[in-house]
Design a protein around this motif. Structure first.
Motif, PDB file in Angstrom:
ATOM      1  N   GLY A   1       0.816  -1.215   0.000  1.00 31.63           N
ATOM      2  CA  GLY A   1       0.000   0.000   0.000  1.00 31.63           C
ATOM      3  C   GLY A   1       0.844   1.257   0.000  1.00 31.63           C
ATOM      4  N   LEU A   2       1.898   1.271   0.820  1.00 29.34           N
ATOM      5  CA  LEU A   2       2.764   2.453   0.900  1.00 29.34           C
ATOM      6  C   LEU A   2       3.525   2.658  -0.402  1.00 29.34           C
ATOM      7  CD1 LEU A   2       4.165   2.058   4.539  1.00 29.34           C
ATOM      8  CD2 LEU A   2       2.319   3.560   3.752  1.00 29.34           C
ATOM      9  N   VAL A   3       4.015   1.568  -1.014  1.00 33.43           N
ATOM     10  CA  VAL A   3       4.739   1.672  -2.279  1.00 33.43           C
ATOM     11  C   VAL A   3       3.822   2.202  -3.384  1.00 33.43           C
ATOM     12  CG1 VAL A   3       5.805   0.292  -4.123  1.00 33.43           C
ATOM     13  CG2 VAL A   3       6.478  -0.062  -1.744  1.00 33.43           C
ATOM     14  N   ALA A   4       2.541   1.829  -3.327  1.00 30.10           N
ATOM     15  CA  ALA A   4       1.579   2.273  -4.345  1.00 30.10           C
ATOM     16  C   ALA A   4       1.170   3.728  -4.174  1.00 30.10           C
ATOM     17  CB  ALA A   4       0.339   1.383  -4.312  1.00 30.10           C
ATOM     18  N   GLY A   5       1.620   4.364  -3.075  1.00 32.70           N
ATOM     19  CA  GLY A   5       1.291   5.771  -2.868  1.00 32.70           C
ATOM     20  C   GLY A   5       0.140   5.998  -1.905  1.00 32.70           C
ATOM     21  N   LEU A   6      -0.427   4.927  -1.356  1.00 35.29           N
ATOM     22  CA  LEU A   6      -1.478   5.085  -0.356  1.00 35.29           C
ATOM     23  C   LEU A   6      -0.834   5.469   0.977  1.00 35.29           C
ATOM     24  CD1 LEU A   6      -3.578   1.855  -1.094  1.00 35.29           C
ATOM     25  CD2 LEU A   6      -3.897   4.133  -2.061  1.00 35.29           C
ATOM     26  N   ASP A   7      -1.508   6.308   1.749  1.00 31.35           N
ATOM     27  CA  ASP A   7      -0.962   6.591   3.080  1.00 31.35           C
ATOM     28  C   ASP A   7      -1.287   5.444   4.027  1.00 31.35           C
ATOM     29  OD1 ASP A   7      -3.620   6.994   4.188  1.00 31.35           O
ATOM     30  OD2 ASP A   7      -3.604   8.981   3.267  1.00 31.35           O
ATOM     31  N   LEU A   8      -0.686   5.460   5.204  1.00 27.71           N
ATOM     32  CA  LEU A   8      -0.835   4.342   6.134  1.00 27.71           C
ATOM     33  C   LEU A   8      -2.292   4.144   6.545  1.00 27.71           C
ATOM     34  CD1 LEU A   8       0.541   2.170   7.835  1.00 27.71           C
ATOM     35  CD2 LEU A   8       0.845   3.877   9.653  1.00 27.71           C
ATOM     36  N   LYS A   9      -3.013   5.238   6.782  1.00 26.90           N
ATOM     37  CA  LYS A   9      -4.410   5.119   7.200  1.00 26.90           C
ATOM     38  C   LYS A   9      -5.266   4.486   6.113  1.00 26.90           C
ATOM     39  CE  LYS A   9      -8.327   7.774   8.993  1.00 26.90           C
ATOM     40  NZ  LYS A   9      -8.824   9.122   9.368  1.00 26.90           N
ATOM     41  N   THR A  10      -5.085   4.923   4.865  1.00 26.82           N
ATOM     42  CA  THR A  10      -5.860   4.367   3.740  1.00 26.82           C
ATOM     43  C   THR A  10      -5.549   2.887   3.556  1.00 26.82           C
ATOM     44  OG1 THR A  10      -5.808   6.535   2.646  1.00 26.82           O
ATOM     45  CG2 THR A  10      -6.408   4.626   1.298  1.00 26.82           C
TER      46      THR A  10
END
Length: 442
Positions: free
Chosen positions: A33-42
Motif C-alpha cells: 500500500g505504501l509503495v503504491a502511494g497510499l498513506d498508512l491510514k488508507t
C-alpha cells in the motif's frame, strides 16, 4: 516497483523464512500500500475492509473443527485406524507397500469427491486425516506426498470436471467472465480447454508420489496417538459408534449440500453425536473449544488473506501490471502466453483463491488475448490456468491450508515447507508449462 509484485514476493519471502503467515501478509499488505502511494491510514482501512470477507469462512472452519473433535471423541475414526493398523502389522513389506498405495488412492478419491460428487471442499480433511496419522507413521509414508495428493484432488478436479465446485468454476465463473469481456465461446467447451493444463497437474502428482517423496520418512508417535490406540471402543459400543458416526457424517453432508453452509453441516454432525450419547452433553463446550483451537490458525489466515487481497485491489497496480505486460509482449504470442500466466500466478498467490481471481484477470486478459490473436479455446485455457495458478501453492489458499490442518494434527507437518513448497513445485510449475502449451496448440 509495482506494488502487487512487491507485496506477493515479500509475503512469500517472509513465509519461507518461517515468519508467521498472518504476520507476513499483514506486513506485505502495508508495504504494498505504501509503495503504491497510499498513506498508512488508507492502507489499513483497505486491509480492515477486506477482513470481514473472511469471517464466515473462519467460523465455518471452526465449526468443522468441532465436528472433527466430536468424531475423534466418539472413537469412530480410531476404530477404522485400528483396523488398518492390524492390516499393516499382519503384512510383510510387500503387503505394506500395497496398503500404502491403497490408502493413497482412498485419500485421492475422497479429495476429488469433495469437489465434485459430494461438494464439501476441505471439510473432510480434519475428520479423515488425523486418525490416519498413526497408520501413515507406521507405514513411514512421507506426508508431503499426502499433501500433494490432497491438493491435487482439491484443485485439479474443479479445473476440468464440470460438477459441484467444478461446475461453479468452469461455467458460473470462468465462462461467464470470458463472455462478459467479449469472448464468444460455448460454455460446454470450457472443460475441454482445461484438459491440457490438468494433464500437467497429473504429471506433477505422479512425480511427487513415485519419485520425489517415494522414500520412507520416519515420524514420532505422539502421546495422544498412543492414548487413542488404547481407547478404541469394542463390541456393541463399537457397533453403536459406527452406526451413529456414519449417520452423523451423512446428515452433515446432506445439511451442507442443501443449505450451502459448512456451519450448519458441522453443527448437525455434532448434535447427532450428542443426541445419541456418543459425546456427552457436558462435553459440548470442550468439543467446540478444541475445534476452534484446531482450526483457528486456518481461520485467521483466511481472514488475513481477504485483507491482503483488498489492499492489492486498492493499490490499482493490478491493471498497470497487465498494461506493462501488454506493452512488453506486443504481438508475440508465445511471450504473451508466458506473461499472462506469470501475472496470473502472482495475483492468485496473493489473493489465495482462483474463484476470486478469475473475475479480476478475465477483465484484463481477455482483451489482451484477443488483441494478440489467441483463439477462444486458447484464451479460455490461459485465463482458466492463470486463475488456478497459485491456488495450489499459495500460503493463504485453502488447497494448502486444508491438507496442513489434517497432517499437522500432531505438530509434525510444517505448512510452508511441507505443504506450500511441495505443491508449488509439483503443480504450479507443470501448470505453467502445460498452460502455455495449451495456449499454443488450441
Amino acid at each position: 516497483m509495482n506494488a502487487v509484485i512487491l507485496g506477493v514476493l515479500l509475503m512469500l519471502g517472509l513465509t519461507l523464512f518461517r515468519i508467521n503467515v498472518i504476520v507476513a501478509m499483514t506486513v506485505s499488505a502495508i508495504a504494498a500500500g505504501l509503495v503504491a502511494g497510499l498513506d498508512l491510514k488508507t492502507t489499513l482501512n483497505a486491509f480492515n475492509d477486506g477482513l470481514s470477507g473472511g469471517a464466515e469462512i473462519a467460523l465455518s472452519y471452526a465449526m468443522l473443527g468441532g465436528f472433527a473433535v466430536a468424531i475423534s471423541k466418539s472413537g469412530l475414526t480410531q476404530i477404522l485406524a485400528q483396523k488398518l493398523l492390524k492390516l499393516v502389522n499382519a503384512n510383510d513389506s510387500e503387503g505394506s507397500t500395497f496398503l500404502s498405495m491403497f490408502i493413497m488412492v482412498i485419500i485421492l478419491a475422497c479429495s476429488i469427491a469433495s469437489q465434485n460428487l459430494v461438494p464439501v471442499h476441505i471439510a473432510f480433511i480434519p475428520i479423515l486425516i488425523p486418525p490416519l496419522l498413526v497408520v501413515l507413521n507406521k507405514l513411514t509414508i512421507d506426508r508431503r506426498a499426502i499433501a500433494c495428493i490432497l491438493t491435487f484432488g482439491l484443485a485439479t478436479s474443479y479445473m476440468v470436471l464440470p460438477y459441484g465446485f467444478g461446475g461453479i468454476y468452469l461455467y458460473s465463473i470462468l465462462h461467464k467472465n470470458l463472455v462478459d469481456n467479449g469472448l464468444e465461446l460455448v460454455k460446454f467447451d470450457v472443460p475441454y480447454a482445461m484438459v491440457i493444463p490438468a494433464l500437467g497437474m497429473l504429471i506433477g502428482l505422479l512425480i511427487a508420489v513415485f519419485i520425489t517423496y517415494r522414500k520412507k520418512r520416519v515420524y514420532e508417535v505422539s502421546q495422544q496417538q498412543s492414548t487413542q490406540s488404547n481407547t478404541v471402543p469394542e463390541g456393541q459400543e463399537a457397533t453403536k459408534v459406527m452406526i451413529v458416526g456414519g449417520a452423523a457424517v451423512l446428515a452433515s453432508l446432506i445439511a451442507q449440500n442443501n443449505s450451502g453452509s459448512m456451519i450448519l453441516g458441522g453443527l448437525v454432525g455434532v448434535m447427532i453425536f450428542s443426541l445419541f450419547g456418543i459425546v456427552k452433553w457436558e462435553q459440548n463446550s470442550d468439543v467446540f473449544s478444541k475445534g476452534v483451537a484446531m482450526m483457528a490458525m486456518i481461520g485467521f489466515i483466511m481472514i488475513s488473506a481477504q485483507g491482503f487481497a483488498s489492499v492489492m485491489k486498492a493499490t490499482g497496480d493490478v491493471a498497470s501490471l497487465v498494461a506493462s505486460c501488454a506493452d512488453f509482449v506486443g504481438d508475440n504470442k508465445p511471450l504473451a502466453a508466458a506473461m499472462i500466466l506469470l501475472v496470473g500466478l502472482l495475483i492468485t498467490m496473493g489473493i489465495g483463491s482462483s474463484f476470486s481471481t478469475v473475475p479480476i484477470i478475465a477483465t484484463l486478459f481477455v482483451p489482451l488475448s484477443l488483441e494478440v490473436g489467441f483463439s477462444a479455446m486458447a484464451t479460455a485455457a490461459l485465463v482458466g490456468t492463470a486463475g488456478a495458478l497459485g491456488d495450489a501453492g499459495s500460503p493463504a489458499s485453502d488447497s494448502t491450508l486444508g491438507p496442513t490442518s489434517g497432517l499437522n494434527a500432531d505438530g509434525q507437518h510444517d505448512h510452508i515447507w511441507d505443504s506450500v513448497v511441495p505443491t508449488f513445485i509439483h503443480f504450479n510449475i507443470p501448470l505453467l508449462c502445460f498452460g502455455w502449451i495449451a495456449a499454443m496448440v488450441l
